[in-house]
Motif scaffolding. Structure first.
Motif: not given
Length: 183
Positions: A35-46
């Motif tokens: 929402s603050e315009d950061h580039r984000v990736e969630v690397l979920d373990g499953d």
């Protein structure tokens, strides 16, 4: 035309027992960062286990290989300006240390967060039914029950989720990022 400095990436590794709240906190944090315009990736373990680490089991060696693969992906993303949020158990201190060293070698920020939910609380939550299956004798090698979990000795942050909401936990992680000039 103005040029803004390339965004600084970082890896935010959320380690803790199954059902500790890692993925929930990661999703809330990622939503705020996006929402603050950061580039984000969630690397979920499953998810990683299904694809990148397909075929690996849960022996110490396989768990280590899995953590190193995730650590590599996180470091590459972070080095390239992405905030990589990693909700992965990573039960062994030496595996996490190797990931930290990989980040150190490339000068990439690595923030270790211990989602320190007690095993009794995790077993009550039992999001995936793992604790129930273990108790019924249908599952062995459950981290924190009949397989080791080595808590981090010097994490950037310790979250006691049994005493706060997931939103409060995510806000505490965000505060560490802000303190380090990453957001």
């Amino acid at each position: 035309m103005t040029h803004t400095a390339r965004a600084q990436g970082a890896t935010i590794w959320l380690t803790g027992l199954p059902s500790a709240g890692k993925t929930t906190i990661a999703r809330i944090l990622a939503g705020r960062l996006r929402s603050e315009d950061h580039r984000v990736e969630v690397l979920d373990g499953d998810e990683i286990r299904r694809f990148l680490s397909a075929g690996l089991g849960f022996s110490r060696e396989d768990r280590n290989t899995n953590v190193q693969r995730i650590g590599l992906v996180a470091e590459v993303l972070a080095r390239n300006g992405v905030l990589a949020v990693v909700p992965v158990i990573a039960p062994y201190a030496d595996s996490r240390e190797a990931v930290r060293k990989r980040h150190e070698a490339s000068g990439t920020p690595y923030i270790e967060v211990h989602v320190a939910t007690p095993v009794e609380v995790c077993a009550e939550r039992d999001v995936k039914g793992l604790y129930a299956r273990q108790a019924a004798g249908q599952l062995t090698g459950l981290t924190g029950v009949d397989d080791p979990y080595e808590p981090p000795l010097d994490p950037a942050l310790v979250l006691k989720t049994q005493g706060q909401t997931p939103e409060e936990s995510a806000a505490a992680v965000y505060a560490v990022l802000a303190e380090r000039g990453l957001v």
